[in-house]
Design an enzyme around this catalytic site. Structure first.
Site, mmCIF file in Angstrom:
data_model
loop_
_atom_site.group_PDB
_atom_site.id
_atom_site.type_symbol
_atom_site.label_atom_id
_atom_site.label_comp_id
_atom_site.label_asym_id
_atom_site.label_seq_id
_atom_site.Cartn_x
_atom_site.Cartn_y
_atom_site.Cartn_z
ATOM 1 N N SER A 1 0.848 -1.187 0.000
ATOM 2 C CA SER A 1 0.000 0.000 0.000
ATOM 3 C C SER A 1 0.888 1.245 0.000
ATOM 4 O O SER A 1 1.750 1.370 -0.861
ATOM 5 C CB SER A 1 -0.957 -0.050 1.195
ATOM 6 N N ASP B 1 -8.816 -5.763 -5.361
ATOM 7 C CA ASP B 1 -8.405 -4.612 -4.566
ATOM 8 C C ASP B 1 -8.728 -3.313 -5.295
ATOM 9 O O ASP B 1 -8.218 -3.071 -6.387
ATOM 10 C CB ASP B 1 -6.902 -4.698 -4.294
ATOM 11 N N HIS C 1 -6.450 -6.599 -0.985
ATOM 12 C CA HIS C 1 -5.349 -5.671 -0.719
ATOM 13 C C HIS C 1 -4.109 -6.398 -0.193
ATOM 14 O O HIS C 1 -4.146 -7.050 0.832
ATOM 15 C CB HIS C 1 -5.821 -4.624 0.288
#
Length: 496
Positions: free
Chosen positions: A179, A430, A455
């Site tokens: 991320s 995601d 994710h």
């Protein structure tokens, strides 16, 4: 979707357990990573040393000597001085111990790569606070909270490790992150290619800036997840907003909504937008954590939770009251799967005040990501991207205004083909994949797609229920890392 809350709740995935006061458009600028619970236990106990390194508060000025202690973790059980490597986690916007305990992939491959594991905490998060209790006092103290300063911290820490750990000096370092941490891993390789031989950037939306991708792509992917998980599921959610609007027009309707949704506090007409934002945030969170096995972040969730949710949302062509009763059953999967919760609380919750404050400042300066919805390509109420509104809220909260072009100026936007040795992994489930690199750019800037991945599923520890797509992704990632390590040692051998 809420007029100004949409942008912010999209990023509000830092553990909600402490209430803080933030302006409406800043509340949801939480973070890019999964909801985290500081009391949750890791799947596997991790053994590591907790260490600190003295960093300069400002790496780029010469008139200050102010320093702070950056926390970092080291695990060297499988590290070999001969032919080994260093896997360096570029810390996200939160406590580094949580990332250490929830990045099982690094632990799983440590023995195979003869690797020392290092987890570096991001400045202004966890215990790495440059000004102690005054760190978030005002924008003057926050002025050194930037991705550039964080990358410089990582570079200085790697130099320190190589100077002080016998056997580490001549070993290859690989940056790994997920991320925002994945964005940092990629940017670290771009800006400091002499420090790391390569980077694994998992679920890293490095193109979610300016107009590099459509502003509606994130919520469109969320909607696709629900549409594919059950017949009429996304359409039921799309129709629920008007149902809420109609029922909230009267006092009796508000009272009915409070009871039907099992809310902890009575709704007023002023609460309706917040209610819809809270529901929207739930669907977004589910898209991020749609894992193939039961998991526990904010609360226990079943395997493939969106499929479970969609079992209650099969028929959009029912009365408003029945539709919203079904919405409650769907919400209950997320908030009360364990059956322990007596009522649902829509009152504002966010991460520990320091973490949320830090990220909201970053979102008000350089991490400016446009989001929008139109209610046609997605299942949410229409909402336009409004930079001025965000800018005004940021100025009132922090006394700063965002620079939406700075990230692309610093890191190149889509013009990154001159860089090498970065693997960008993205899960098709995601929503952040919409801002990620999903196609190979060159032979050494490689995209790995996980068809059944939410994710950064690939960074999680291995599980018997892992789909084939994530097993293949991890295999590819390890193969690339082995190649980088081999090339490093081959090059070192030729120089002697």
């Amino acid at each position: 979707m809420g007029r100004r809350a949409l942008l912010l709740l999209l990023l509000s995935f830092l553990a909600p357990w402490t209430t803080i006061a933030l302006r409406p458009a800043l509340r949801a600028l939480g973070s890019l990573h999964l909801p985290t619970n500081p009391t949750s236990l890791p799947a596997v106990a991790k053994n590591y040393s907790v260490l600190y390194f003295q960093q300069k508060v400002d790496h780029f000025g010469f008139n200050t000597v102010k320093t702070f202690n950056q926390r970092y973790l080291v695990a060297d059980k499988y590290w070999k001085k001969n032919g080994g490597s260093i896997l360096f986690y570029t810390g996200n916007e939160g406590d580094i111990i949580w990332f250490c305990n929830n990045t099982g992939f690094m632990w799983d491959v440590a023995e195979e790569l003869k690797a020392m594991l290092v987890f570096a905490e991001h400045r202004y998060y966890g215990e790495s606070l440059p000004f102690g209790d005054n760190t978030f006092k005002d924008s003057r103290h926050l002025n050194f909270l930037t991705s550039e300063q964080a990358l410089a911290d990582f570079a200085e820490l790697i130099k320190h490790l190589k100077r002080t750990i016998p056997g580490a000096e001549n070993q290859p370092v690989i940056a790994i992150g997920g991320s925002y941490g994945g964005m940092l891993a990629a940017w670290f390789r771009m800006k400091y290619p002499h420090m790391v031989v390569g980077a694994l950037a998992a679920s890293a939306p490095i193109w979610q800036f300016e107009d590099l991708v459509p502003c509606g792509v994130f919520m469109k992917i969320v909607t696709t997840d629900f549409r594919k998980s059950g017949p009429h599921c996304s359409e039921s959610i799309r129709r629920s907003w008007d149902a809420i609007n109609r029922l909230s027009n009267t006092g009796s309707g508000l009272q009915w909504l409070t009871g039907a949704l099992h809310l902890c506090s009575p709704l007023t007409s002023q609460d309706i937008q917040h209610l819809k934002d809270w529901i929207s945030e739930t669907w977004v969170n589910l898209a991020m954590v749609d894992y193939p096995y039961a998991s526990n972040f904010l609360q226990p969730l079943p395997a493939w939770p969106i499929k479970v949710v969609c079992q209650y949302l099969k028929n959009p062509n029912v009365s408003d009251s029945l539709l919203l009763q079904n919405i409650f059953q769907a919400l209950n999967v997320y908030y009360n799967y364990s059956g322990q919760v007596k009522c649902l609380n829509i009152s504002e919750t966010a991460t520990s005040s320091l973490g949320t404050l830090g990220w909201s400042y970053q979102a008000c300066t350089e991490v400016v990501m446009p989001f929008c919805t139109n209610g046609v390509d997605d299942m949410f109420e229409p909402h336009s991207w409004n930079l001025k509104e965000l800018s005004d809220d940021c100025f009132q909260q922090w006394g700063v205004r965002p620079r939406p072009s700075w990230i692309t100026t610093m890191y190149g936007g889509k013009n990154i083909s001159s860089h090498t040795n970065i693997v960008f992994s993205n899960g098709e489930l995601d929503p952040w994949s919409g801002g990620g690199v999903t196609k190979d750019i060159t032979d050494t800037l490689v995209a790995v797609t996980i068809s059944e991945g939410a994710h950064h599923l690939d960074l999680r520890t291995k599980n018997a229920l892992d789909p084939t797509s994530v097993l293949l992704a991890r295999s590819l990632e390890v193969r690339h890392m082995k190649n980088w390590i081999r090339d490093f040692y081959d090059s070192a051998g030729k120089q002697h």
